[in-house]
Design a protein around this motif. Structure first.
Motif, PDB file in Angstrom:
ATOM      1  N   ARG A  72       0.893  -1.252   0.219  1.00  0.00           N
ATOM      2  CA  ARG A  72       0.033  -0.057   0.229  1.00  0.00           C
ATOM      3  C   ARG A  72       1.048   1.215  -0.021  1.00  0.00           C
ATOM      4  O   ARG A  72       1.638   1.305   0.834  1.00  0.00           O
ATOM      5  CB  ARG A  72      -0.949   0.140   1.186  1.00  0.00           C
ATOM      6  N   SER A  73       0.738   2.100  -0.896  1.00  0.00           N
ATOM      7  CA  SER A  73       1.624   3.375  -1.179  1.00  0.00           C
ATOM      8  C   SER A  73       0.674   4.422  -1.076  1.00  0.00           C
ATOM      9  O   SER A  73      -0.044   5.059  -1.742  1.00  0.00           O
ATOM     10  CB  SER A  73       2.251   3.302  -2.409  1.00  0.00           C
ATOM     11  N   GLU A 128      -8.016  -2.812   6.816  1.00  0.00           N
ATOM     12  CA  GLU A 128      -8.500  -4.270   6.508  1.00  0.00           C
ATOM     13  C   GLU A 128      -8.534  -5.129   7.657  1.00  0.00           C
ATOM     14  O   GLU A 128      -7.969  -6.116   8.004  1.00  0.00           O
ATOM     15  CB  GLU A 128      -7.409  -4.871   5.509  1.00  0.00           C
ATOM     16  N   GLY A 129      -8.778  -4.231   8.888  1.00  0.00           N
ATOM     17  CA  GLY A 129      -8.806  -4.963  10.299  1.00  0.00           C
ATOM     18  C   GLY A 129      -7.820  -5.230  11.122  1.00  0.00           C
ATOM     19  O   GLY A 129      -7.739  -5.750  12.312  1.00  0.00           O
ATOM     20  N   GLU A 130      -6.484  -4.718  10.631  1.00  0.00           N
ATOM     21  CA  GLU A 130      -5.248  -4.934  11.306  1.00  0.00           C
ATOM     22  C   GLU A 130      -4.787  -3.564  11.755  1.00  0.00           C
ATOM     23  O   GLU A 130      -4.825  -2.646  11.096  1.00  0.00           O
ATOM     24  CB  GLU A 130      -4.339  -5.587  10.328  1.00  0.00           C
ATOM     25  N   PRO A 131      -4.426  -3.371  13.055  1.00  0.00           N
ATOM     26  CA  PRO A 131      -3.903  -2.040  13.335  1.00  0.00           C
ATOM     27  C   PRO A 131      -2.617  -1.759  12.735  1.00  0.00           C
ATOM     28  O   PRO A 131      -1.750  -2.587  12.635  1.00  0.00           O
ATOM     29  CB  PRO A 131      -3.697  -2.509  15.094  1.00  0.00           C
ATOM     30  N   VAL A 132      -2.637  -0.568  12.101  1.00  0.00           N
ATOM     31  CA  VAL A 132      -1.547  -0.252  11.220  1.00  0.00           C
ATOM     32  C   VAL A 132      -0.663   0.954  11.674  1.00  0.00           C
ATOM     33  O   VAL A 132       0.505   1.414  11.434  1.00  0.00           O
ATOM     34  CB  VAL A 132      -1.640  -0.212   9.843  1.00  0.00           C
ATOM     35  N   LEU A 197       9.422   0.942  13.590  1.00  0.00           N
ATOM     36  CA  LEU A 197       8.021   1.516  13.287  1.00  0.00           C
ATOM     37  C   LEU A 197       8.574   2.605  12.422  1.00  0.00           C
ATOM     38  O   LEU A 197       9.789   3.228  12.610  1.00  0.00           O
ATOM     39  CB  LEU A 197       7.597   1.898  14.373  1.00  0.00           C
ATOM     40  N   LEU A 198       7.981   2.828  11.078  1.00  0.00           N
ATOM     41  CA  LEU A 198       8.006   4.163  10.441  1.00  0.00           C
ATOM     42  C   LEU A 198       7.252   5.234  10.975  1.00  0.00           C
ATOM     43  O   LEU A 198       6.153   5.041  11.265  1.00  0.00           O
ATOM     44  CB  LEU A 198       7.641   3.870   9.178  1.00  0.00           C
ATOM     45  N   ARG A 199       8.225   6.284  11.433  1.00  0.00           N
ATOM     46  CA  ARG A 199       7.336   7.588  12.015  1.00  0.00           C
ATOM     47  C   ARG A 199       7.518   8.534  11.039  1.00  0.00           C
ATOM     48  O   ARG A 199       8.357   9.040  10.334  1.00  0.00           O
ATOM     49  CB  ARG A 199       8.167   7.877  13.305  1.00  0.00           C
ATOM     50  N   SER A 223       3.325  -2.169   6.617  1.00  0.00           N
ATOM     51  CA  SER A 223       1.844  -1.890   6.462  1.00  0.00           C
ATOM     52  C   SER A 223       1.543  -0.900   5.548  1.00  0.00           C
ATOM     53  O   SER A 223       0.640  -1.139   4.653  1.00  0.00           O
ATOM     54  CB  SER A 223       1.285  -1.382   7.890  1.00  0.00           C
ATOM     55  N   VAL A 224       2.437   0.094   5.164  1.00  0.00           N
ATOM     56  CA  VAL A 224       2.286   1.229   4.388  1.00  0.00           C
ATOM     57  C   VAL A 224       3.501   1.600   3.965  1.00  0.00           C
ATOM     58  O   VAL A 224       4.354   1.840   4.574  1.00  0.00           O
ATOM     59  CB  VAL A 224       1.358   2.390   4.829  1.00  0.00           C
TER      60      VAL A 224
END
Length: 248
Positions: A72-73, A128-132, A197-199, A223-224
């Motif tokens: 996902r971009s 999509e139901g997942e914490p991201v 984590l990407l911040r 995730s993204v």
């Protein structure tokens, strides 16, 4: 005006993200793509190079390109909220306020938002139901009442504040780096403590330059992905020592 190769890349990207070309599949050959789009093979080659740079397609020469992923971009070409981006791309998304309270601003927040107390909001986003995504946002004093009036499960704060207060988030500044997940991050995002984590640290203002918010947004790894397109004439990416700075 959008270049021809960018339009071809956009169409191929959409086909990859929607599963027309699934992970592990081969893309059509350059000759087939050139015929399909009525374009020169050099133009097609430029389009495929964009997808290679984004990590969606393999870079092997002399053979058909292989689809490597369908990440996902999210682009910085326009200023969109997480909810607006997710909806535009057809993803199922949710938001939930975990904690909300007023407090004095930090020195950095005071420099951005002013000396009055800020509204501190911790919000969890899912895709999509997942914490991201975890958003730690400090809202300026003048907009805090409108934010407090929103329901905890508000899907799009940006759209809700426009509807209720006429607020338009017009300009944004973004700083991107990587951090390790602390105890709270790990628990809410469902990862191990210390996971990368990407911040994205961002600050937004109105058209008039009035400060609205400062936020520390942390994305679960994988995730993204963020995408940036630039050229010799326009480059949205500025490299600084120790960080990357994005202007939107």
């Amino acid at each position: 005006m959008v270049a021809r190769y960018e339009r071809i890349a956009d169409e191929l990207r959409d086909e990859i993200l929607t599963g027309v070309h699934p992970v592990g599949a081969q893309l059509p050959s350059e000759a087939e793509l050139a015929e399909r789009h009525r374009a020169a093979r050099g133009t097609v080659r430029q389009a495929v190079a964009v997808l290679v740079a984004e990590g969606l397609v393999g870079s092997r020469q002399g053979a058909r390109r292989i689809v490597l992923g369908n990440a996902r971009s999210q682009s910085f070409a326009e200023l969109h909220s997480f909810a607006q981006w997710a909806r535009a791309n057809g993803y199922r998304f949710e938001g939930q306020v975990i904690r909300q309270h007023r407090r004095p601003p930090s020195s950095a927040e005071a420099a951005r938002l002013g000396p009055q107390e800020v509204l501190d909001v911790l919000r969890l986003r899912s895709l999509e139901g997942e914490p991201v995504l975890l958003e730690r946002t400090a809202y300026a004093h003048w907009i805090a009442p409108a934010v407090e009036a929103l329901p905890p499960e508000c899907e799009s704060v940006t759209e809700a504040l426009y509807a209720s207060a006429g607020l338009v988030f017009a300009y944004g500044e973004h700083l991107i780096d990587a951090v390790s997940a602390g105890a709270q991050d790990a628990r809410l995002l469902g990862v191990r403590r210390g996971s990368p984590l990407l911040r994205q640290r961002r600050a937004t203002t109105t058209y008039e330059g009035r400060p609205v918010e400062c936020s520390d947004d942390r994305y679960r790894a994988g995730s993204v992905a963020f995408s940036i397109r630039n050229s010799l004439g326009a480059n949205a990416l500025v490299r600084r020592a120790g960080d990357l700075h994005f202007g939107a």
